[in-house]
Design a protein around this motif. Structure first.
Motif, short mmCIF file in Angstrom:
data_model
loop_
_atom_site.label_atom_id
_atom_site.label_comp_id
_atom_site.label_asym_id
_atom_site.label_seq_id
_atom_site.Cartn_x
_atom_site.Cartn_y
_atom_site.Cartn_z
N ASP A 198 10.80 -2.66 6.87
CA ASP A 198 9.97 -3.20 5.80
C ASP A 198 9.98 -4.73 5.76
O ASP A 198 8.93 -5.37 5.73
N LEU A 199 11.16 -5.29 5.74
CA LEU A 199 11.27 -6.75 5.64
C LEU A 199 10.76 -7.43 6.90
O LEU A 199 10.07 -8.45 6.84
N GLN A 234 13.66 -0.71 -11.76
CA GLN A 234 12.39 -0.02 -11.98
C GLN A 234 11.34 -0.39 -10.93
O GLN A 234 10.38 0.34 -10.72
N TYR A 235 11.52 -1.51 -10.25
CA TYR A 235 10.57 -1.92 -9.22
C TYR A 235 11.02 -1.52 -7.82
O TYR A 235 10.29 -1.72 -6.85
N GLY A 236 12.22 -0.97 -7.70
CA GLY A 236 12.76 -0.60 -6.40
C GLY A 236 12.11 0.66 -5.84
O GLY A 236 11.26 1.30 -6.47
N LEU A 260 18.40 3.83 -3.39
CA LEU A 260 17.43 2.95 -4.04
C LEU A 260 17.61 1.53 -3.53
O LEU A 260 18.73 1.01 -3.53
N VAL A 261 16.53 0.91 -3.09
CA VAL A 261 16.60 -0.46 -2.56
C VAL A 261 15.64 -1.34 -3.35
O VAL A 261 14.75 -0.87 -4.06
N THR A 262 15.82 -2.64 -3.21
CA THR A 262 15.03 -3.58 -3.98
C THR A 262 13.60 -3.71 -3.48
O THR A 262 13.32 -3.54 -2.29
N ASP A 263 12.70 -4.03 -4.38
CA ASP A 263 11.38 -4.52 -3.99
C ASP A 263 11.55 -5.99 -3.56
O ASP A 263 12.59 -6.61 -3.82
N PHE A 264 10.57 -6.56 -2.91
CA PHE A 264 10.61 -7.97 -2.55
C PHE A 264 9.19 -8.52 -2.47
O PHE A 264 8.24 -7.76 -2.25
N ILE A 265 9.04 -9.81 -2.68
CA ILE A 265 7.72 -10.41 -2.66
C ILE A 265 7.28 -10.67 -1.21
O ILE A 265 8.10 -10.72 -0.30
N ILE A 295 1.05 -8.80 -3.28
CA ILE A 295 1.90 -9.90 -3.75
C ILE A 295 3.37 -9.56 -3.53
O ILE A 295 4.20 -10.44 -3.29
N ASP A 296 3.69 -8.27 -3.64
CA ASP A 296 5.04 -7.80 -3.35
C ASP A 296 4.92 -6.47 -2.59
O ASP A 296 3.84 -5.86 -2.56
N PHE A 297 6.02 -6.03 -2.00
CA PHE A 297 5.97 -4.89 -1.10
C PHE A 297 5.47 -3.62 -1.78
O PHE A 297 4.73 -2.84 -1.20
#
Length: 218
Positions: free
Chosen positions: A32-33, A123-125, A132-137, A151-153
């Motif tokens: 993803d990243l 909640q955005y992950g 559960l992993v983080t969202d990122f911009i 704007i974010d993943f």
């Protein structure tokens, strides 16, 4: 291929629990990243050496390599996910390992290149397997000239420089230095204030230099 050594110095989470998270950490970084930010592939290993305590009060390894710290007890005090907190730090270290990237908005203000802060919050992950992993911009958050698309993943933000309720961001004020913009929900968490050793706190100390560990890996 970079190797990310994960050290568990917390008494609040077991090595076995950390080990279960590593495949998801590696998948997020390499799939993803990498697709969004072009980072190099990396492998993750659990390092059970006795270095973690020595590194806790340093900013770099003895070789000058970057360190990211996850404050497990603070996350648990906020009833937040440790795996989201860990991937938050990993994503930011991947994109800006030296804490020196910043992006200028149309008004001339510089924003810190922290890719998980604006969308911080469980909640955005999203889940990779059971983790559960983080969202990122994405780069579009910084409103570059040819920005288009997400704007974010996970598409929670709707415009450039959008700081979500659970998030925060840092912008540079010539008179004050780095100033934090904090979402309404994030103001009520223990994480609203940067802890000693966190990326936010270390960014404010770059001019004084980061502290290198004297501990050498065996």
């Amino acid at each position: 291929m970079p190797q990310i050594a994960v050290m568990n110095e917390s008494t609040a989470i077991s090595d076995a629990d950390v080990q279960k998270m590593l495949p998801a950490f590696q998948q997020q970084w390499n799939n993803d990243l990498r697709a969004v930010w072009g980072v190099d592939d990396a492998s993750f290993v659990l390092d059970d050496s006795d270095q973690a305590d020595a590194l806790a009060y340093h900013d770099l390894t003895n070789q000058g390599l970057p360190i990211s710290k996850v404050f497990v007890k603070t996350l648990l005090a906020d009833k937040a996910s440790v795996s989201v907190g860990a991937t938050h730090e990993l994503c930011e270290m991947a994109v800006d390992p030296w804490l020196n990237s910043a992006y200028q908005d149309p008004k001339g203000v510089f924003w810190a290149g922290e890719v998980a802060d604006p969308v911080e919050s469980d909640q955005y992950g999203y889940k990779i397997g059971d983790i559960l992993v983080t969202d990122f911009i994405t780069p579009n958050w910084f409103a570059h000239e040819h920005a288009h698309g997400h704007i974010d993943f996970k598409s929670h933000a709707h415009k450039a420089f959008d700081v979500l309720d659970g998030g925060y961001a840092q912008k540079f004020d010539p008179a004050q230095g780095w100033v934090q913009v904090t979402g309404s929900m994030a103001r009520n968490t223990h994480r609203a204030h940067a802890q000693r050793g966190s990326r936010r706190e270390r960014r404010t100390r770059l001019a004084q230099g980061l502290k290198r560990s004297a501990i050498r890996r065996g």
